[in-house]
Design a protein around this motif. Structure first.
Motif, short mmCIF file in Angstrom:
data_model
loop_
_atom_site.label_atom_id
_atom_site.label_comp_id
_atom_site.label_asym_id
_atom_site.label_seq_id
_atom_site.Cartn_x
_atom_site.Cartn_y
_atom_site.Cartn_z
N UNK A 64 0.82 -1.22 0.00
CA UNK A 64 0.00 0.00 0.00
C UNK A 64 0.85 1.27 0.00
N UNK A 65 2.15 1.10 -0.18
CA UNK A 65 3.07 2.24 -0.06
C UNK A 65 4.04 2.27 -1.23
N UNK A 66 4.70 3.40 -1.38
CA UNK A 66 5.88 3.51 -2.22
C UNK A 66 7.06 3.41 -1.25
N UNK A 67 7.92 2.44 -1.47
CA UNK A 67 9.09 2.23 -0.62
C UNK A 67 10.31 2.80 -1.32
N UNK A 68 11.00 3.71 -0.64
CA UNK A 68 12.24 4.28 -1.16
C UNK A 68 13.34 3.87 -0.20
N UNK A 69 14.32 3.13 -0.73
CA UNK A 69 15.40 2.60 0.10
C UNK A 69 16.73 3.22 -0.30
N UNK A 70 17.27 4.05 0.60
CA UNK A 70 18.63 4.52 0.40
C UNK A 70 19.55 3.35 0.73
N UNK A 71 20.58 3.17 -0.07
CA UNK A 71 21.51 2.05 0.08
C UNK A 71 20.74 0.74 -0.03
N UNK A 72 19.76 0.68 -0.94
CA UNK A 72 18.82 -0.44 -0.99
C UNK A 72 19.29 -1.71 -1.62
N UNK A 73 20.43 -1.71 -2.31
CA UNK A 73 20.92 -2.94 -2.92
C UNK A 73 21.12 -4.02 -1.89
N UNK A 74 20.67 -5.23 -2.20
CA UNK A 74 20.79 -6.35 -1.27
C UNK A 74 19.54 -6.58 -0.46
N UNK A 75 18.68 -5.59 -0.39
CA UNK A 75 17.43 -5.73 0.36
C UNK A 75 16.25 -5.81 -0.60
N UNK A 76 16.14 -4.82 -1.42
CA UNK A 76 14.94 -4.67 -2.24
C UNK A 76 14.76 -5.82 -3.22
N UNK A 77 15.87 -6.34 -3.72
CA UNK A 77 15.76 -7.47 -4.64
C UNK A 77 14.99 -8.63 -4.01
N UNK A 78 14.98 -8.67 -2.67
CA UNK A 78 14.33 -9.76 -1.96
C UNK A 78 12.88 -9.45 -1.56
N UNK A 79 12.46 -8.20 -1.68
CA UNK A 79 11.09 -7.87 -1.28
C UNK A 79 10.23 -7.42 -2.44
N UNK A 80 10.81 -7.31 -3.65
CA UNK A 80 10.03 -6.81 -4.78
C UNK A 80 10.34 -7.61 -6.03
N UNK A 81 9.32 -7.85 -6.82
CA UNK A 81 9.52 -8.52 -8.10
C UNK A 81 10.08 -7.56 -9.14
N UNK A 82 9.80 -6.27 -8.93
CA UNK A 82 10.24 -5.23 -9.86
C UNK A 82 10.55 -3.99 -9.04
N UNK A 83 11.62 -3.29 -9.40
CA UNK A 83 11.96 -2.07 -8.67
C UNK A 83 12.63 -1.09 -9.60
#
Length: 162
Positions: free
Chosen positions: A113-132
């Motif tokens: 339900x949100x837009x997630x913006x991750x600073x220094x996000x490499x290594x995390x986001x790949x595991x929580x999103x199918x597309x980023x």
């Protein structure tokens, strides 16, 4: 409203960076995930301030370094902005489970339900999103051309994690 799926722009000032990000922010939707990748001082938080304006969310956007994550609710019924510092989230003392680490933050908003913006996000986001959306910041190129330059080169592209 459309926004190019990928591209590169050289932005001369912090205000230019915010204006560009605001334009992008107006196109983001609930469930979108954005990774901001670049060195310290490259403009990641400045960029997020522009995204927040485009998303029309409440609250002052500052670096999430000391709180790890901040939630900014929409003023217009749109998605919440979750701004997080993935470096701290996955740093020393981390369990190594990014989904568990995010859950432990006890956010009031579901990630879908949100837009997630991750600073220094490499290594995390790949595991929580199918597309980023990967947004990379380059301050070095402009400074090499002109040591007094405040410019940054921003490159972005949508990535399918699968």
């Amino acid at each position: 409203m459309s926004f190019p799926a990928e591209g590169t722009r050289e932005l001369t000032t912090a205000e230019d960076t915010q204006a560009f990000a605001e334009e992008l922010g107006r196109t983001l939707q609930a469930g979108d995930v954005v990774i901001l990748d670049g060195p310290l001082g490259a403009g990641k938080t400045t960029f997020t301030q522009g995204l927040a304006r485009g998303l029309q969310v409440k609250g002052r956007v500052t670096s999430p370094t000391f709180v790890i994550a901040r939630e900014h609710r929409s003023t217009v019924g749109g998605p919440t902005l979750i701004h997080l510092d993935a470096y701290r989230l996955l740093g020393e003392g981390s369990s190594g489970d990014p989904l568990g680490e995010l859950d432990a933050l006890d956010l009031d908003t579901e990630l879908a339900d949100a837009v997630v913006v991750a600073e220094w996000g490499g290594g995390l986001v790949e595991q929580i999103a199918e597309r980023y959306l990967l947004v990379q910041f380059d301050r070095e190129t402009a400074v090499l051309r002109d040591p007094d330059s405040e410019a940054r080169i921003i490159t972005w592209r949508w990535v399918d994690a699968a």
